[in-house]
Design an enzyme around this catalytic site. Structure first.
Site, PDB file in Angstrom:
ATOM      1  N   ASN A 167      74.932  49.826  -0.577  1.00  0.00           N
ATOM      2  CA  ASN A 167      76.577  50.130  -1.126  1.00  0.00           C
ATOM      3  C   ASN A 167      76.800  51.550  -1.362  1.00  0.00           C
ATOM      4  O   ASN A 167      76.354  52.213  -2.143  1.00  0.00           O
ATOM      5  CB  ASN A 167      75.953  49.452  -2.665  1.00  0.00           C
ATOM      6  CG  ASN A 167      75.840  47.891  -2.396  1.00  0.00           C
ATOM      7  OD1 ASN A 167      76.900  47.271  -2.078  1.00  0.00           O
ATOM      8  ND2 ASN A 167      74.449  47.623  -2.437  1.00  0.00           N
ATOM      9  N   GLU A 168      77.451  52.024  -0.432  1.00  0.00           N
ATOM     10  CA  GLU A 168      77.944  53.480  -0.398  1.00  0.00           C
ATOM     11  C   GLU A 168      79.157  53.683  -1.768  1.00  0.00           C
ATOM     12  O   GLU A 168      79.446  52.793  -2.357  1.00  0.00           O
ATOM     13  CB  GLU A 168      78.776  53.695   0.820  1.00  0.00           C
ATOM     14  CG  GLU A 168      77.789  53.672   2.030  1.00  0.00           C
ATOM     15  CD  GLU A 168      76.955  54.633   2.355  1.00  0.00           C
ATOM     16  OE1 GLU A 168      76.511  55.319   1.293  1.00  0.00           O
ATOM     17  OE2 GLU A 168      76.375  54.876   3.303  1.00  0.00           O
ATOM     18  N   PRO A 169      79.273  55.108  -1.907  1.00  0.00           N
ATOM     19  CA  PRO A 169      80.147  55.474  -2.979  1.00  0.00           C
ATOM     20  C   PRO A 169      81.481  54.403  -2.933  1.00  0.00           C
ATOM     21  O   PRO A 169      82.148  54.443  -1.857  1.00  0.00           O
ATOM     22  CB  PRO A 169      80.496  56.867  -3.027  1.00  0.00           C
ATOM     23  CG  PRO A 169      79.275  57.201  -2.252  1.00  0.00           C
ATOM     24  CD  PRO A 169      78.748  56.216  -1.472  1.00  0.00           C
ATOM     25  N   THR A 197      75.424  59.414   5.488  1.00  0.00           N
ATOM     26  CA  THR A 197      74.270  58.218   5.709  1.00  0.00           C
ATOM     27  C   THR A 197      74.226  58.054   7.073  1.00  0.00           C
ATOM     28  O   THR A 197      72.981  57.978   7.731  1.00  0.00           O
ATOM     29  CB  THR A 197      74.850  56.981   5.209  1.00  0.00           C
ATOM     30  OG1 THR A 197      75.138  56.939   3.732  1.00  0.00           O
ATOM     31  CG2 THR A 197      73.854  55.986   5.334  1.00  0.00           C
ATOM     32  N   SER A 213      81.339  51.397  -4.130  1.00  0.00           N
ATOM     33  CA  SER A 213      81.087  49.948  -4.355  1.00  0.00           C
ATOM     34  C   SER A 213      80.896  49.722  -5.953  1.00  0.00           C
ATOM     35  O   SER A 213      80.226  50.685  -6.725  1.00  0.00           O
ATOM     36  CB  SER A 213      79.481  49.780  -3.888  1.00  0.00           C
ATOM     37  OG  SER A 213      79.558  50.176  -2.544  1.00  0.00           O
TER      38      SER A 213
END
Ligand code: F6R
Length: 638
Positions: A162-164, A181, A166
């Protein structure tokens, strides 16, 4: 702690955070919770449901669970697992798939039933991904929901993938990976271009549904993002911050990963502190920073207005404190990292005698040396010390295929010109192995050997610029690295023996080393552990009593000013030499995450860091230098 202190701390820390001296302690705590859950559920005749993570972080926890299974009879027959995520496009047999990772690191070593292990399907066709994600969610529900969820945290603040961006309600879905990432994963995939762009991940909402959550974090690289998650506002910019919404979430971290939390970083802001000399120095450097004043201009008001009134009361006046810390900081500066012969050394960081010194520089991978202490190596050699530069691992995993191919072509052409049939034959065989490797294949021993030689060549030409002749270099090619891959290295006794041999051969007066505070599974941290073991094995050796150990920091960061025991200034020319030395490592220019992970322009990161240290010294009212390389003295007993 008094009540007021607890409330001060909890106002800042919105997630329960337990800081351990090392990853072991944290893993034992979490393994205890898992063991208790499994035993309780088994007694009730119900399954225990675990949510699992991959990556470096949980590896030690999994090793501890395997140990308990083998030695203490902990059975997983009654356990159901759900992994957080999987790279999209990878089959479970791909060496870097999370399914394969889990098989290697846990599943194959305990009595889990294969049908009870779940990892999102990385091969679901595009038009079926949504349905596949929904059925993952319903499988979790059918199992009764997750009892304990294990998490790591990415440097973007991601949990799962869940990247920024999310949200807290997000569910299992296909996502695009953040570029940071992907850079962090570049080593695992032997090149950033091989890292998948998408993944399937449980959502933040899916994670928040778990009954209990443990987030693990090791090493200073995670410190900044952990502090934001724990002390900042919940926000999609740092998805881990949504764990503040969970009532049963505990962060279990080591000291390095906690070092940006206010209670460790600025403890005087959250309660009374013991004003040791180190704490005073730390607080005063901070005070000078926030008031933007040099040390000697700090006033009583500056202290009282910034939570340091008790220090002032204890010590009497700003005047004395200012002078003391100014002097301490000034005495860290030396242009003679090997000690200045025949000089009064009572206020110098290194001893004048013996001179010249036998200095041993340990570089976990080629580039660590020049990147972190190129200027100091140059000075040591130039000032007549007897410098040995030891490259501990070959670094061959970080060489792109394109560079290997270029070298092979050169060898073939040279071999043909010289009519050296054997050489040509071997080079062609290696070329064939390279062709047959496929997109994500592993390097054969021949390819790894060739890549190691390429890095040796780069290291030699870099060292030459630092005025070290090739006979001053040692290439240890430690076996743990040659036999492993990133995140899966397992040092053995043979690695320690190689280090012991080196130490007894060089009999150093000084060792320059790194790795303390790094992710415990990283190459520098493993090398540091090997050094520690080797030093224990050398106990009683006559040279050891005379040997001082200087720690340099890794690629991504420099020591903080208050931590420095030795500051070696570099002139503009020396900095230029150092940069030229770094440029010799051509294969690392675009590849090595250790270099490229910090910023797009990180080829120049070393000079940026060294210049920043010099600027801070200047701002504290000390002399203005072009750049400074910093070291901290390590006392093995501490
Ligand atoms: C892994 C996962 C990720 C990692 C994170 C930290 O399943 O979901 O969130 O936990 O990227 O990775 P490491 O532990 O390798 O630093």
């Amino acid at each position: 702690m008094k009540k007021t202190e607890i409330s001060e701390l909890s106002q800042r820390e919105k997630i329960q955070t337990q800081i351990y001296a090392s990853a072991e302690g944290a893993c034992t705590f979490v393994a205890d919770a898992i063991t208790a859950l499994i035993r309780q559920r088994t007694a009730e005749g119900k399954p225990a449901v675990l949510g699992l993570a991959t990556g470096s972080t949980p590896v030690r926890l999994y090793r501890e669970l395997i140990r308990r299974h083998r030695e203490e009879g902990l059975s997983f027959a009654n356990v159901i697992t759900f992994n957080l995520d999987e790279y999209y496009g990878l089959s479970g047999s791909h060496p870097e798939s999370y399914r394969r990772f889990m098989q290697d690191q846990l599943f194959d070593h305990v009595d889990l039933k294969p049908e009870n292990t779940h990892v999102p399907d990385g091969l679901a066709p595009r038009d079926k991904v949504f349905a596949s994600c929904q059925s993952y969610e319903s499988a979790i529900r059918q199992a009764g929901g997750i009892d304990i969820q294990i998490l790591g945290i990415g440097r973007t603040g991601h949990i799962g993938f869940n990247e920024p961006g999310s949200g807290p309600d997000s569910r299992t879905r296909l996502v695009t990976l953040d570029s940071l990432t992907r850079r962090d994963a570049a080593r695992d995939f032997l090149g950033e271009e091989n890292v998948p762009r998408h993944a399937i991940t449980m959502g933040v909402g899916t994670i928040l549904d778990a009954r209990q959550v443990f987030l693990l974090g090791w090493g200073e690289a995670k410190a900044g993002v952990i502090a934001q998650a724990v002390e900042g506002e919940p926000s999609a910019a740092i998805p881990a911050s949504f764990l503040q919404l969970h009532r049963e979430c505990v962060f279990c971290i080591d000291e390095a990963a906690g070092c940006h939390l206010t209670r460790l970083r600025h403890p005087w802001l959250v309660g009374p502190v013991e004003w040791t000399p180190a704490m005073i120095r730390k607080a005063m450097v901070w005070l000078a920073g926030i008031t933007q004043k040099p040390l000697l201009k700090l006033t009583d008001e500056d202290y009282t207005e910034n939570g340091m009134a008790d220090l002032l009361t204890e010590k009497g006046s700003a005047y004395k404190l200012n002078i003391d810390i100014f002097n301490t900081t000034q005495h860290t500066i030396t242009g003679w990292p090997g000690g200045k012969p025949k000089a009064d050394d009572s206020h110098r960081p290194e001893r004048a005698n013996p001179f010249p010194k036998r200095a041993l520089v340990l570089s976990p991978e080629p580039t660590d040396d020049v990147f972190c202490l190129g200027g100091t190596i140059h000075r040591l050699a130039n000032q007549g010390n007897d410098v040995t530069l030891a490259y501990l691992t070959s670094g061959n995993l970080a060489v792109p295929d394109t560079d290997a191919r270029r070298s092979i072509e050169l060898i073939i052409e040279l071999g043909e010109t010289m009519r050296n049939a054997d050489e040509v034959k071997h080079a062609r065989a290696v070329e064939k192995q390279l062709d047959g490797k496929g997109a994500f294949g592993e390097d054969t021993p021949d390819i790894r050997h060739l890549k190691g030689l390429i890095r040796r060549g780069e290291a030699r030409s870099s060292a030459r610029l630092l005025e070290l002749e090739p006979d001053r270099l040692r290439f240890l090619d430690l076996p743990f690295y040659e036999k492993g891959r990133y995140r899966r290295f397992q040092p053995q006794a043979e690695d320690v023996s190689a280090m012991v041999e080196l130490l007894n051969e060089v009999r150093p007066h000084q060792i320059f080393a790194t790795g303390l505070g790094h992710d415990p599974l990283s190459v520098p941290a493993l090398c540091f552990e090997i050094l520690r073991e080797a030093l224990k094995a050398c106990a009683g050796a006559d040279w050891l009593g005379e040997c001082w150990i200087w720690l340099y920091r890794g690629h991504g960061a420099e020591w903080e000013i208050h931590e420095l025991d030795m500051a070696v200034p570099l002139s503009p020319d020396e900095l230029t030499f150092k940069i030229q030395g770094i440029y010799q490592h051509q294969t690392q220019r675009s590849q090595s995450p250790s270099i490229s992970r910090q910023s797009e322009n990180s080829w120049n990161l070393a000079s940026e860091l060294n210049r920043a240290t010099a600027k801070t010294y200047d701002a504290l009212g000390l002399p203005e230098y072009e750049a400074i390389e910093g070291f901290k003295r390590y006392l093995p007993q501490s």
